[in-house]
Design an enzyme around this catalytic site. Structure first.
Site, PDB file in Angstrom:
ATOM      1  N   GLN A 105       0.845  -1.192   0.000  1.00 39.36           N
ATOM      2  CA  GLN A 105       0.000   0.000   0.000  1.00 39.36           C
ATOM      3  C   GLN A 105       0.883   1.247   0.000  1.00 39.36           C
ATOM      4  O   GLN A 105       1.973   1.258   0.577  1.00 39.36           O
ATOM      5  CB  GLN A 105      -0.895   0.028   1.233  1.00 39.36           C
ATOM      6  CG  GLN A 105      -2.008  -0.994   1.223  1.00 39.36           C
ATOM      7  CD  GLN A 105      -2.981  -0.778   2.370  1.00 39.36           C
ATOM      8  OE1 GLN A 105      -2.588  -0.437   3.474  1.00 39.36           O
ATOM      9  NE2 GLN A 105      -4.257  -0.989   2.105  1.00 39.36           N
ATOM     10  N   TYR A 172      -9.632   8.211   6.180  1.00 40.73           N
ATOM     11  CA  TYR A 172      -8.310   8.769   5.899  1.00 40.73           C
ATOM     12  C   TYR A 172      -8.443   9.921   4.911  1.00 40.73           C
ATOM     13  O   TYR A 172      -9.548  10.243   4.449  1.00 40.73           O
ATOM     14  CB  TYR A 172      -7.374   7.681   5.386  1.00 40.73           C
ATOM     15  CG  TYR A 172      -6.981   6.661   6.435  1.00 40.73           C
ATOM     16  CD1 TYR A 172      -6.327   7.055   7.608  1.00 40.73           C
ATOM     17  CD2 TYR A 172      -7.275   5.312   6.277  1.00 40.73           C
ATOM     18  CE1 TYR A 172      -5.977   6.126   8.581  1.00 40.73           C
ATOM     19  CE2 TYR A 172      -6.928   4.377   7.241  1.00 40.73           C
ATOM     20  CZ  TYR A 172      -6.282   4.789   8.391  1.00 40.73           C
ATOM     21  OH  TYR A 172      -5.941   3.873   9.353  1.00 40.73           O
ATOM     22  N   CYS A 353      -9.973 -17.235  14.506  1.00 35.30           N
ATOM     23  CA  CYS A 353      -9.919 -15.864  15.008  1.00 35.30           C
ATOM     24  C   CYS A 353     -11.185 -15.649  15.839  1.00 35.30           C
ATOM     25  O   CYS A 353     -12.272 -16.080  15.446  1.00 35.30           O
ATOM     26  CB  CYS A 353      -9.873 -14.894  13.839  1.00 35.30           C
ATOM     27  SG  CYS A 353     -10.210 -13.170  14.267  1.00 35.30           S
ATOM     28  N   CYS A 356     -11.869 -10.541  18.627  1.00 31.90           N
ATOM     29  CA  CYS A 356     -11.799  -9.757  19.869  1.00 31.90           C
ATOM     30  C   CYS A 356     -11.269  -8.352  19.622  1.00 31.90           C
ATOM     31  O   CYS A 356     -11.431  -7.472  20.472  1.00 31.90           O
ATOM     32  CB  CYS A 356     -10.923 -10.474  20.890  1.00 31.90           C
ATOM     33  SG  CYS A 356      -9.188 -10.649  20.398  1.00 31.90           S
ATOM     34  N   CYS A 359      -5.928  -7.262  18.532  1.00 31.19           N
ATOM     35  CA  CYS A 359      -4.827  -7.007  17.606  1.00 31.19           C
ATOM     36  C   CYS A 359      -4.810  -5.537  17.202  1.00 31.19           C
ATOM     37  O   CYS A 359      -3.765  -4.880  17.222  1.00 31.19           O
ATOM     38  CB  CYS A 359      -4.957  -7.901  16.382  1.00 31.19           C
ATOM     39  SG  CYS A 359      -6.606  -7.903  15.638  1.00 31.19           S
ATOM     40  N   ASN A 430     -13.706 -21.750  31.861  1.00 35.73           N
ATOM     41  CA  ASN A 430     -14.626 -20.622  31.739  1.00 35.73           C
ATOM     42  C   ASN A 430     -14.946 -20.259  30.289  1.00 35.73           C
ATOM     43  O   ASN A 430     -15.862 -19.474  30.033  1.00 35.73           O
ATOM     44  CB  ASN A 430     -14.065 -19.398  32.469  1.00 35.73           C
ATOM     45  CG  ASN A 430     -14.212 -19.520  33.976  1.00 35.73           C
ATOM     46  OD1 ASN A 430     -15.126 -20.185  34.472  1.00 35.73           O
ATOM     47  ND2 ASN A 430     -13.306 -18.898  34.723  1.00 35.73           N
TER      48      ASN A 430
END
Length: 658
Positions: A105, A172, A353, A356, A359, A430
């Site tokens: 990119q 952006y 994955c 969450c 990352c 858990n």
């Protein structure tokens, strides 16, 4: 066994053939050296994914602007191009050995998403709305466009197979130019949609003129913004002020006319992180409903990006014409061998994955480079991988939760003789509760993956077997890993904690205790808020009682995308947030709570009062093992209550060192 013939089939970007439709997306890694070069660990990261079967790798953006505004933590060929080229040449050569292609990119600008960067007009900074990102001048625009073209030429000289223009997405700089909501200029870069996209047109024309018409150039585009104002996300996009889907489709058509060879599509901006980085509460693969409309409108490839880590979903997306390729970064973090395992016909081996977004948070909220909750070796594959041990040892793991299974898995990969002991009749600890909500199915999948790994690696698992210190000593292991986990708090100081209406959060989540129509959840952390959402989605009247003045403010850091969407959903389902209140009593009526600031008490009528006030480590046998001549370690919640990432990273660190 599923047939992945569509997703594993080749496709073309311009005249370039890509061996399959699995694209590894760009991600901010800790890969940049002091002279703007790529570190060896960055090379290892990309090569590992090429070896793992991805057809196309998208490298993190390189800096194109050396004058107008600074962009930190990114590759910069302009600092010292010979050094930059020397650093990436081995990367490109090694990627090609595995039949993969690699684009990089090229960054036009960050806009109001970073302090000090220029914007199309004076705009409030995302992180600090009191600060203004100043309007870029026309001269500076020309400098930036020139920098994009020159950088693309350098990338071609390095041997990259193509470049991706970064981009009209996530809010952006180019994205801001394209939005009438943010672009208030009075020159040729504002007004009509074509004018607002003039920069994208001039960039691709410049690159094609300098690099040749056949040199592939793609661009990233957010098809819809999901924002109703600055720093105001729009859950369903009904109050859109940014980009509508209809305008997104028109942009696709224009980008094809301009000369782009493919479009990578996603959704959201920084103001709507929950769409930009879809997390567990978002429907799986929802971007495909947008990408299929884009695909209908153009003849160039549409590459879809956004929570597409399910192999069957990817196959269906290509088969059904919703996308020409699928892009994922987070799934590539979790499983570098994604493509290889599909080609082997072993999709069940793909490590899930869990969406969450830790990352993203580690890279952007902590600024230390991306990571993966389920794969601690991301971005440090060679220096932090699993190597065979020089001496085979007998290792016992006590506890069959996620931490225990990860410890057993890694120790076995090291070549040790490993036995796992679990006192209950099920594995997962858990995680069985954490994965019980319908929106946390990926944690359930991770639990099942670990259980499958125990079988795949041939690790003996002793179920319904509780060990004490004396029994451990009698087994005479060389090392023991204690992964004994934690249990939810049921504070005895609360009057009525033993009342029939009082329910432990784990029992409520796993539905071992059915809840009534009116539910009070005590504790506004992640566990309590997710439980409240689950119950509210079922049409129940739900209260969350939190002593602090804000929910989701205790425990491990909650990433912005997850925090943002959870709050939006709690509001959508009319969960009543009683912040600044503490529980005083549980009685026949329900819950008695007290305002911590005024002392005023209130009784809430409830069928059940669920206590989600945190967890505490289970009692440890570690003190009894001192002096026994056995090497021992504690990992996971048994050491310190955390989240899945903490449990897995604990276990990985210890097991890879034994």
């Amino acid at each position: 066994m599923a047939n992945y013939e569509h997703v594993l089939s080749p496709f073309k970007i311009g005249n370039l053939t890509i061996k399959n439709r699995l694209v590894m997306g760009p991600a901010t890694m800790a890969e940049v050296g002091s002279r703007g070069e790529m570190k060896e660990r960055g090379v290892d990261y990309y090569v590992e994914r090429a070896r793992g079967g991805f057809g196309l790798l998208m490298q993190t953006a390189v800096v194109a602007d050396t004058e107008v505004d600074g962009v930190g933590n990114m590759l910069n060929p302009h600092i010292n191009f010979p050094i930059f080229r020397r650093s990436v040449t081995p990367l490109i050569e090694r990627v090609h050995i595995y039949g993969a292609k690699i684009f990089t990119q090229v960054m036009f600008g960050i806009g109001r998403n970073a302090p000090g960067s220029v914007a199309p007009s004076d705009l409030p900074n995302f992180w600090n709305p009191a600060e203004t990102n100043r309007e870029i001048t026309k001269e500076e625009i020309k400098k930036k466009i020139d920098g994009m073209v020159k950088t693309a030429v350098l990338m071609k000289q390095c041997g990259y197979d193509g470049v991706e223009v970064h981009a009209i997405h996530w809010g952006y700089l180019m994205d801001e130019f394209a939005m009438s909501y943010m672009n208030h200029r009075t020159d040729e870069y504002d007004g009509s949609l074509e004018n607002r996209l003039r920069i994208a047109k001039e960039i691709v024309e410049g690159i094609k003129a300098a690099c040749g018409a056949d040199y592939p150039v793609t661009i990233k585009l957010g098809l819809k913004s999901f924002m109703k104002g600055f720093n105001e996300p729009d859950l369903d996009g009904a109050h859109e002020v940014g980009r509508t889907m209809e305008e997104g489709i028109e942009i696709c058509k224009l980008l094809e006319v301009f000369g782009y060879d493919a479009i990578s599509v996603n959704a959201g901006v920084y103001d709507s992180f929950f769409k930009a980085v879809p997390q567990c509460y978002a429907p799986k693969g929802e971007i495909l409903e947008l990408s299929k409309e884009a695909k209908k409108a153009v003849h160039i490839p549409i590459m879809a990006n956004g929570r597409l880590q399910d192999a069957d979903l990817c196959e269906a997306a290509i088969r059904d014409g919703k996308a020409d390729a699928v892009i994922f970064s987070r799934a590539a973090f979790a499983e570098p061998d994604f493509g290889k395992k599909l080609m082997m016909g072993r999709p069940e081996l793909i490590r899930p994955c869990i969406s969450c977004t830790n990352c993203w948070a580690r890279a952007n909220q902590k600024g230390v480079g991306a990571c993966c909750a389920v794969n601690p070796a991301v971005g440090r594959e060679q220096i932090y991988g699993v190597e065979k041990a020089q001496t085979v040892r007998n290792v016992i793991v006590v506890g069959g939760g996620i931490a225990g299974m990860e410890a057993a898995r890694v120790a076995k990969l090291r070549g040790h003789n490993v036995t796992l002991y679990e006192k209950r009749g099920e594995l997962g600890g858990n995680a069985n509760a954490a994965g019980a909500h319908h929106f946390k199915f990926e944690i359930k999948n991770l639990n099942l993956w670990y259980q499958q790994q125990m079988k795949e690696l041939g690790i003996p698992v002793k179920m319904n077997t509780a060990l004490d210190a004396e029994q451990v000593k009698a087994l005479k292991p060389d090392a023991i890993i204690l992964a004994t986990g934690s249990n939810p708090l049921m504070p005895s100081f609360i009057p009525g904690v033993d009342h029939k209406k009082a329910v432990c959060c784990v029992d409520a989540i796993r539905e071992t205790v059915p809840l009534g129509q009116k539910v009070v959840v005590v504790g506004g952390g992640l566990t309590g808020c997710e439980l409240a959402l689950d119950q509210a989605e079922r049409g129940k009247e739900v209260y969350v009682v939190e002593m602090l003045d804000n929910i989701l403010s205790t425990g491990p850091m909650i990433p912005i995308p997850q925090d943002q969407m959870l709050r939006l959903l709690l509001d959508k389902y009319q969960v009543k947030l009683m912040t600044g209140h503490k529980i005083c009593e549980i009685n026949d009526t329900g819950a008695v709570i007290e305002n911590v600031h005024t002392g005023e008490r209130l009784t809430i009528d409830a069928d059940n009062v669920v206590l989600a006030m945190g967890f505490r480590p289970n009692p440890s046998m570690a003190p009894e093992l001192v002096g026994a001549g056995i090497e021992f370690y504690e990992v996971g919640d048994g050491r310190q209550v955390s989240n899945l990432m903490g449990a897995i990273w604990d276990a990985y660190e210890v097991a890879r060192s034994i």
